[in-house]
Design a protein around this motif. Structure first.
Motif, PDB file in Angstrom:
ATOM      1  N   ARG A   1      41.911  39.514  36.351  1.00 57.27           N
ATOM      2  CA  ARG A   1      42.539  38.202  36.501  1.00 57.27           C
ATOM      3  C   ARG A   1      41.534  37.080  36.198  1.00 57.27           C
ATOM      4  N   ILE A   2      40.272  37.274  36.631  1.00 63.85           N
ATOM      5  CA  ILE A   2      39.303  36.178  36.476  1.00 63.85           C
ATOM      6  C   ILE A   2      38.377  36.414  35.303  1.00 63.85           C
ATOM      7  N   GLY A   3      38.630  37.474  34.517  1.00 61.81           N
ATOM      8  CA  GLY A   3      37.867  37.664  33.288  1.00 61.81           C
ATOM      9  C   GLY A   3      36.458  38.168  33.490  1.00 61.81           C
ATOM     10  N   THR A   4      36.230  38.986  34.513  1.00 63.83           N
ATOM     11  CA  THR A   4      34.947  39.651  34.756  1.00 63.83           C
ATOM     12  C   THR A   4      33.736  38.732  34.586  1.00 63.83           C
ATOM     13  N   PRO A   5      33.581  37.749  35.390  1.00 65.45           N
ATOM     14  CA  PRO A   5      32.389  36.900  35.311  1.00 65.45           C
ATOM     15  C   PRO A   5      31.202  37.622  35.931  1.00 65.45           C
ATOM     16  N   SER A   6      29.999  37.170  35.670  1.00 67.83           N
ATOM     17  CA  SER A   6      28.846  37.838  36.247  1.00 67.83           C
ATOM     18  C   SER A   6      28.243  37.032  37.399  1.00 67.83           C
ATOM     19  N   LEU A   7      28.677  35.783  37.564  1.00 71.04           N
ATOM     20  CA  LEU A   7      28.145  34.958  38.649  1.00 71.04           C
ATOM     21  C   LEU A   7      29.294  34.450  39.530  1.00 71.04           C
TER      22      LEU A   7
ATOM     23  N   GLY B   1      25.929  47.846  33.982  1.00 73.49           N
ATOM     24  CA  GLY B   1      25.979  46.395  33.996  1.00 73.49           C
ATOM     25  C   GLY B   1      24.579  45.859  33.957  1.00 73.49           C
ATOM     26  N   LYS B   2      24.487  44.573  33.996  1.00 74.24           N
ATOM     27  CA  LYS B   2      23.166  43.949  33.987  1.00 74.24           C
ATOM     28  C   LYS B   2      22.420  44.326  35.250  1.00 74.24           C
ATOM     29  N   GLU B   3      21.135  44.531  35.134  1.00 76.39           N
ATOM     30  CA  GLU B   3      20.320  44.805  36.312  1.00 76.39           C
ATOM     31  C   GLU B   3      20.288  43.545  37.170  1.00 76.39           C
ATOM     32  N   ASP B   4      20.328  43.776  38.474  1.00 73.83           N
ATOM     33  CA  ASP B   4      20.283  42.638  39.391  1.00 73.83           C
ATOM     34  C   ASP B   4      18.941  41.947  39.247  1.00 73.83           C
ATOM     35  N   GLU B   5      18.942  40.655  38.941  1.00 70.52           N
ATOM     36  CA  GLU B   5      17.683  39.987  38.627  1.00 70.52           C
ATOM     37  C   GLU B   5      16.901  39.558  39.846  1.00 70.52           C
ATOM     38  N   THR B   6      17.615  39.316  40.957  1.00 67.15           N
ATOM     39  CA  THR B   6      16.875  38.780  42.108  1.00 67.15           C
ATOM     40  C   THR B   6      15.912  39.767  42.666  1.00 67.15           C
TER      41      THR B   6
ATOM     42  N   ALA C   1      23.782  56.337  48.663  1.00 67.18           N
ATOM     43  CA  ALA C   1      25.238  56.184  48.870  1.00 67.18           C
ATOM     44  C   ALA C   1      25.530  54.882  49.586  1.00 67.18           C
ATOM     45  N   GLY C   2      24.710  54.568  50.595  1.00 66.54           N
ATOM     46  CA  GLY C   2      24.899  53.326  51.335  1.00 66.54           C
ATOM     47  C   GLY C   2      24.704  52.128  50.442  1.00 66.54           C
ATOM     48  N   ARG C   3      23.738  52.244  49.540  1.00 64.70           N
ATOM     49  CA  ARG C   3      23.446  51.121  48.643  1.00 64.70           C
ATOM     50  C   ARG C   3      24.651  50.861  47.739  1.00 64.70           C
ATOM     51  N   GLU C   4      25.233  51.967  47.271  1.00 57.27           N
ATOM     52  CA  GLU C   4      26.392  51.821  46.395  1.00 57.27           C
ATOM     53  C   GLU C   4      27.568  51.173  47.146  1.00 57.27           C
ATOM     54  N   ALA C   5      27.795  51.642  48.390  1.00 56.28           N
ATOM     55  CA  ALA C   5      28.882  51.077  49.190  1.00 56.28           C
ATOM     56  C   ALA C   5      28.642  49.595  49.446  1.00 56.28           C
ATOM     57  N   ALA C   6      27.393  49.255  49.777  1.00 59.32           N
ATOM     58  CA  ALA C   6      27.065  47.859  50.062  1.00 59.32           C
ATOM     59  C   ALA C   6      27.269  47.005  48.817  1.00 59.32           C
ATOM     60  N   ALA C   7      26.837  47.542  47.670  1.00 60.65           N
ATOM     61  CA  ALA C   7      27.006  46.783  46.424  1.00 60.65           C
ATOM     62  C   ALA C   7      28.488  46.547  46.160  1.00 60.65           C
ATOM     63  N   GLY C   8      29.310  47.559  46.485  1.00 58.03           N
ATOM     64  CA  GLY C   8      30.761  47.404  46.321  1.00 58.03           C
ATOM     65  C   GLY C   8      31.282  46.267  47.172  1.00 58.03           C
ATOM     66  N   LEU C   9      30.774  46.182  48.399  1.00 55.40           N
ATOM     67  CA  LEU C   9      31.226  45.121  49.295  1.00 55.40           C
ATOM     68  C   LEU C   9      30.809  43.751  48.779  1.00 55.40           C
ATOM     69  N   VAL C  10      29.565  43.683  48.325  1.00 55.00           N
ATOM     70  CA  VAL C  10      29.077  42.396  47.811  1.00 55.00           C
ATOM     71  C   VAL C  10      29.880  41.996  46.577  1.00 55.00           C
ATOM     72  N   ARG C  11      30.201  43.028  45.773  1.00 53.46           N
ATOM     73  CA  ARG C  11      31.008  42.759  44.589  1.00 53.46           C
ATOM     74  C   ARG C  11      32.392  42.223  45.003  1.00 53.46           C
TER      75      ARG C  11
ATOM     76  N   HIS D   1      28.749  30.371  43.880  1.00 52.12           N
ATOM     77  CA  HIS D   1      27.464  29.859  44.358  1.00 52.12           C
ATOM     78  C   HIS D   1      26.347  30.193  43.391  1.00 52.12           C
ATOM     79  N   GLY D   2      26.682  30.829  42.264  1.00 52.31           N
ATOM     80  CA  GLY D   2      25.665  31.162  41.276  1.00 52.31           C
ATOM     81  C   GLY D   2      24.974  32.486  41.520  1.00 52.31           C
ATOM     82  N   SER D   3      25.450  33.263  42.511  1.00 50.62           N
ATOM     83  CA  SER D   3      24.845  34.573  42.744  1.00 50.62           C
ATOM     84  C   SER D   3      25.502  35.589  41.818  1.00 50.62           C
ATOM     85  N   PRO D   4      24.699  36.579  41.362  1.00 51.00           N
ATOM     86  CA  PRO D   4      25.276  37.579  40.455  1.00 51.00           C
ATOM     87  C   PRO D   4      26.267  38.482  41.176  1.00 51.00           C
ATOM     88  N   ILE D   5      27.323  38.891  40.464  1.00 54.12           N
ATOM     89  CA  ILE D   5      28.294  39.816  41.023  1.00 54.12           C
ATOM     90  C   ILE D   5      27.898  41.222  40.617  1.00 54.12           C
ATOM     91  N   PRO D   6      27.595  42.115  41.573  1.00 56.39           N
ATOM     92  CA  PRO D   6      27.184  43.470  41.188  1.00 56.39           C
ATOM     93  C   PRO D   6      28.294  44.135  40.383  1.00 56.39           C
TER      94      PRO D   6
END
Lengths: 409, 257, 288
Positions: free
Chosen positions: A383-389, A404-409, A331-341, A392-397
């Protein structure tokens, strides 16, 4: 009825009446106009006592109303024909009309003037009480019908006019009713402290609720309770004047509301601010753990959260503290991913749409990420057309529950 | 290139829980004549009021002449918006100009002959010498603006912040004021002017700042007066941006976000 | 023949006129700045809020002519304005409501203190609303050199002196901060401090006015002279000239009126002053 019972009933009725009209006095920002009216009616009251001989409430009220009307004419005249500002006009009318009242009192020494100057709630007789009860009953009987139009006229007279409401008539009726309430309150607390009866309960009520109906109800109750408390205390310590005690009781209630009132009260506001700070600290910590799991430390070092924050996160099942180092739960991971997103979406929005300089967006997003909910995230993504990066070039969860795409890092 | 006479970094200002400015970064070079443009409610006046310390920013900082405001008081001239002045005040045009010279007066000082001469000089320069004895309420809009420009000149500041000095003036006065601002710039002063007329902006100013909640564009006038930039500044608010900023501001104040 | 004898005034009448004039002048000078700053209602709040300060000052010193009264009053006046500011800016209460709440509370405190210590305070409760200029003139006298003058004349002279000194030496600061506060701050003039000083002086002069005409009519003494001056004055020196003339004429005409109608002198001064205001307004209207 005993004198004490009369005083108690009068206090409650006056409190209810003043609470009702005071609510509109406060929302219309005319607290000091109320003060002006209470002083301007004095010559009329004194004249009624001198020439009427008796303290007949109807005659007193008629004369008081006439004087109050003269006062507002004087006010309007000053504003229309001189360069003076409203504050000076108000102060002038208030003090000069009072002086005329004082001159009349000193010339004719009418009996009963003392009650209006200093307030003598104990001196009210059965006839006064009947009148007071009628005024209060009439106000509350009509309240359901007049409340809505009075509200409209108070907040947006132009709109009220468009709706076809007789704005002028409603205003005039309000002033007339207010004058009645003021003359009644004068006998309870005296000319100076009428303002306390009108303004203090309503101002206290505004700390308790955002809606006008509830403000009005709370103001009425506050006014009645404060007035009753003042009478009770003055009765316990005989000889102390009732008016100032009522004003102080109302002030105490106001202080309580200002401190504890749920609507912008001091302590609830502080508590909410502290809660928000704790939430932000917790979210920052979740994000830091997420970055740690993804093997990429945050660009800025996360604040070490207090033990309370860690405990709260654990209690909400966001982190697992059984191991020496806390780790994210699913659950924490999901919440954190939401924040990063949220953070990365906002960076992208700032850079692409708002055209912030790239070195600026991280700082902004660091603050904004805590205030972007799921609905807004969807809005931004649209609004921004759902980009994936991000810029700074980091993937958007991806959004939670959305493949979605698996996080590559 | 000179050091900036006016510099802000990440300046955010809100009013009653509503964001007015968001992350404003500016660097205005010394000795330039800069126009501050933007639609109504874009935060132009708020920016000036923040620069002169009238409004406290939520975050970020501003420096004038390379220093925080408190250390350069007296070297910053301010011409307020017309509406903020009480024109019924019993003062003459000369009284107003004299107020500009009061920078070196102590608590108990009163203006002497030197101050009076400086004030009269300033009135000469703005073409207001003949009106020195007039009460300010009896002047036309253009004359009132000139009286305040005279006050600014008499102060002999290094940077001037002016809130719509061209509002409500006739065409001749507008030209005279612009010429005067040019002279001030040529004398090495930095002049920042809130302006709202897009048609004249390119001609009047060396540099322009397009403002709408944030800085949309900033640079030499010719670079900024471009259709796509203007459309961006005047093409309405970025609702998302102000919404999220409003939630942030209210959350910080402890209100319901 | 002395002028007093010419007007067939007794010595006491002369003192009465002097006290009224000096009080009106003392109030009119800071009052004019309040009117110019649109703070007339702050003057109203101060005139009510000084009461507890006066009572406490009296309890400390046991005399009505003590500087403790001024100190107490100035403290309470300042406290009231600070409370109003805080309620408004921090508490989000509207300014007019905040003013109403604070001044009624302070005034109530003052009245209760007065009643509580009624045995020790020979402050007449009526003084709060009516003033006691008529009776105080017969009260305690103070001796200055070979001159024996009524205490109330001495205290009003003191407050007039304070007001004149204040208005004269701080004129330019007062002007700059009232006319354009931001500009005044940009010149390094500390307008907030100037404003606080103005409020403190207002509270101090209100002490004398309070004893003379009571809380509410003090407001008239603060606002009337300046308001009358603003009807016709084109510049500040003229404004202060009108204020002085208005104070003197109000005192004199009020005296005649009080004699004719046999009413409270303080009220008569205010009514005479209001009459002058109306006449001036009519004159200004005709001239315009």
């Amino acid at each position: 009825m005993s004198a004490i019972a009369t005083a108690a009933v009068a206090a409650v009725l006056t409190g209810l009446l003043c609470g009702f009209y005071g609510t509109f006095v406060v929302v219309r920002r005319m607290a000091l106009t109320g003060d002006m009216i209470s002083h301007a009616v004095l010559p009329g009251v004194v004249a009624a006592l001198v020439w009427g001989g008796t303290r007949n409430p109807i005659i007193v009220l008629a004369c008081a109303g006439a004087a109050g009307l003269l006062g507002s004419f004087a006010m309007r005249g000053i504003l229309a024909h001189t360069r003076l500002k409203p504050d000076a006009a108000l102060a002038l009318v208030l003090s000069v009309f009072f002086a005329i009242g004082v001159a009349l009192v000193s010339m004719f020494q009418p009996s009963g003037a003392i009650a209006f100057l200093y307030g003598q709630i104990a001196a009210l007789d059965g006839r006064d009480l009947a009148f007071l009860a009628t005024a209060t009953a009439a106000t509350f009987a009509l309240a359901p019908f007049i409340f809505r139009s009075l509200t409209l006229v108070s907040f947006d007279p132009a709109f009220a006019r468009v709706l076809g409401l007789p704005v002028r008539a409603i205003d005039t009726a309000f002033y007339a009713a207010l004058t009645v309430a003021i003359v009644i309150a004068m006998q309870a607390v005296g000319v100076v402290l009428v303002t306390a009866m009108l303004v203090t309960p309503a101002a206290a009520a505004r700390f308790c609720t955002p809606t006008l109906v509830r403000t009005c109800a709370i103001a009425c109750v506050t006014g009645a309770v404060g007035a009753l408390a003042g009478v009770a205390i003055s009765d316990l310590r005989t000889g102390t004047p009732t008016g100032p005690l009522i004003a102080l009781c109302l002030a105490a209630l106001f202080a309580l509301a200002a401190l504890f009132g749920p609507h912008h009260g001091r302590l609830p506001t502080r508590a909410r601010r502290a809660r928000n700070r704790r939430r932000i600290a917790g979210e920052d910590f979740l994000k830091a753990l997420w970055h740690y799991e993804h093997g990429k430390p945050e660009p800025t070092a996360p604040a070490t959260p207090s033990r309370a924050v860690v405990r709260q996160l654990a209690a909400r099942g966001m982190i697992d503290t059984s191991a020496p180092a806390p780790a994210l739960t699913p659950a924490g991971r999901e919440a954190a991913a939401g924040l990063v997103r949220a953070h990365r979406l906002w960076e992208t929005y700032l850079a692409d749409v708002a055209e912030y300089p790239p070195d600026h967006v991280h700082e902004e997003a660091e603050r904004a990420e805590h205030w972007i909910d799921a609905a807004r995230m969807r809005e931004i993504a649209d609004r921004i057309g759902t980009p994936s990066l991000d810029p700074h070039g980091s993937p958007i969860p991806p959004a939670a529950g959305q493949p979605g795409k698996e996080d590559e890092t | 290139m000179n050091a900036p006479a006016l510099e802000t970094h990440n300046l955010s200002v809100s009013y009653r829980g509503k964001p007015v400015l968001q992350g404003v970064d500016l660097a205005i070079p010394a000795g330039s004549l800069t126009g501050l443009m933007g639609p109504n409610g874009a935060g132009k006046s708020t920016l000036l009021k923040t620069l002169i310390g009238e409004i406290r920013p939520d975050s970020g900082w501003a420096r004038l002449l390379g220093e925080p405001l408190a250390r350069v008081l007296g070297r910053v001239g301010y011409v307020p918006q017309r509406e903020s002045i009480d024109w019924d005040f019993p003062v003459s045009v000369l009284d107003v100009a004299l107020m500009g010279t009061a920078r070196d007066l102590g608590w108990f000082g009163r203006p002497g002959r030197g101050h009076r001469r400086r004030a009269m000089d300033a009135l000469e320069q703005t073409g207001m010498a003949d009106f020195a004895g007039r009460r300010i309420g009896e002047l036309s809009g253009g004359q009132q603006q000139r009286a305040f420009l005279a006050r600014a000149l008499a102060q002999d500041a290094d940077i001037y912040l002016m809130d719509e000095p061209l509002a409500g003036v006739d065409a001749a006065t507008e030209r005279a004021i612009i010429a005067l601002l040019g002279t001030m710039r040529d004398a090495g002063k930095t002049v920042v002017v809130v302006h709202h007329d897009l048609r004249t902006a390119g001609r009047y100013f060396d540099r322009l700042v397009l403002l709408n909640l944030r800085v949309v564009a900033h640079g030499p006038a010719d670079d900024v007066m471009r259709r796509e930039l203007l459309e961006k500044a005047y093409g309405g608010k970025l609702t998302l941006l102000s919404e999220v900023a409003a939630r942030e501001v209210r959350g910080g104040e402890g209100r319901e976000p | 023949m002395t002028p007093a004898a010419f007007l067939s005034l007794t010595a006491n009448d002369g003192w009465l006129l002097a006290a009224a004039f000096l009080t009106a002048l003392a109030c009119g000078l800071p009052g004019a700045w309040l009117v110019l700053r649109r703070m007339s209602l702050t003057g109203d709040a101060i005139s009510h809020s000084v009461l507890p300060g006066i009572v406490i000052g009296f309890l400390i010193s046991g005399s009505l002519d003590s500087p403790w009264l001024v100190i107490g009053a100035a403290t309470c006046g300042w406290l009231a304005v600070m409370l109003i500011d805080r309620l408004h800016h921090v508490g989000g209460v509207r300014e007019d409501a905040a003013t109403g709440i604070v001044f009624t509370t302070m005034f109530s405190l003052g009245v209760l203190l007065m009643r509580r210590y009624a045995g020790r305070v020979d402050l007449d409760p009526d003084c709060v609303l009516f003033g006691q200029i008529d009776t105080a003139i017969h009260g305690a006298r103070v001796t200055i050199g070979s001159l024996e003058i009524p205490g109330i004349v001495a205290s009003s002279a003191f407050s007039a002196l304070l007001a004149i000194t204040f208005a004269a030496i701080l004129h330019h600061r007062l002007l700059a901060s009232a006319f354009d506060t931001p500009h005044s701050r940009m010149l390094g003039h500390a307008p907030a401090l100037t404003r606080s000083l103005l409020l403190a002086v207002t509270a101090a002069v209100v002490v004398a006015a309070f004893q003379a005409v009571g809380a509410i009519m003090s407001v008239a003494l603060l606002v009337l002279p300046g308001a009358t001056g603003l009807l016709i004055a084109r510049r500040m020196p003229a404004l202060f000239a009108v204020i002085t003339v208005h104070a003197a004429l109000s005192a004199f005409l009020g005296f005649q009126l009080a004699g004719l109608a046999n009413c409270n002198y303080g009220a008569a001064v205010v009514i005479a002053g209001a009459g002058l205001f109306v006449l001036t307004a009519v004159f200004a209207k005709i001239r315009a």
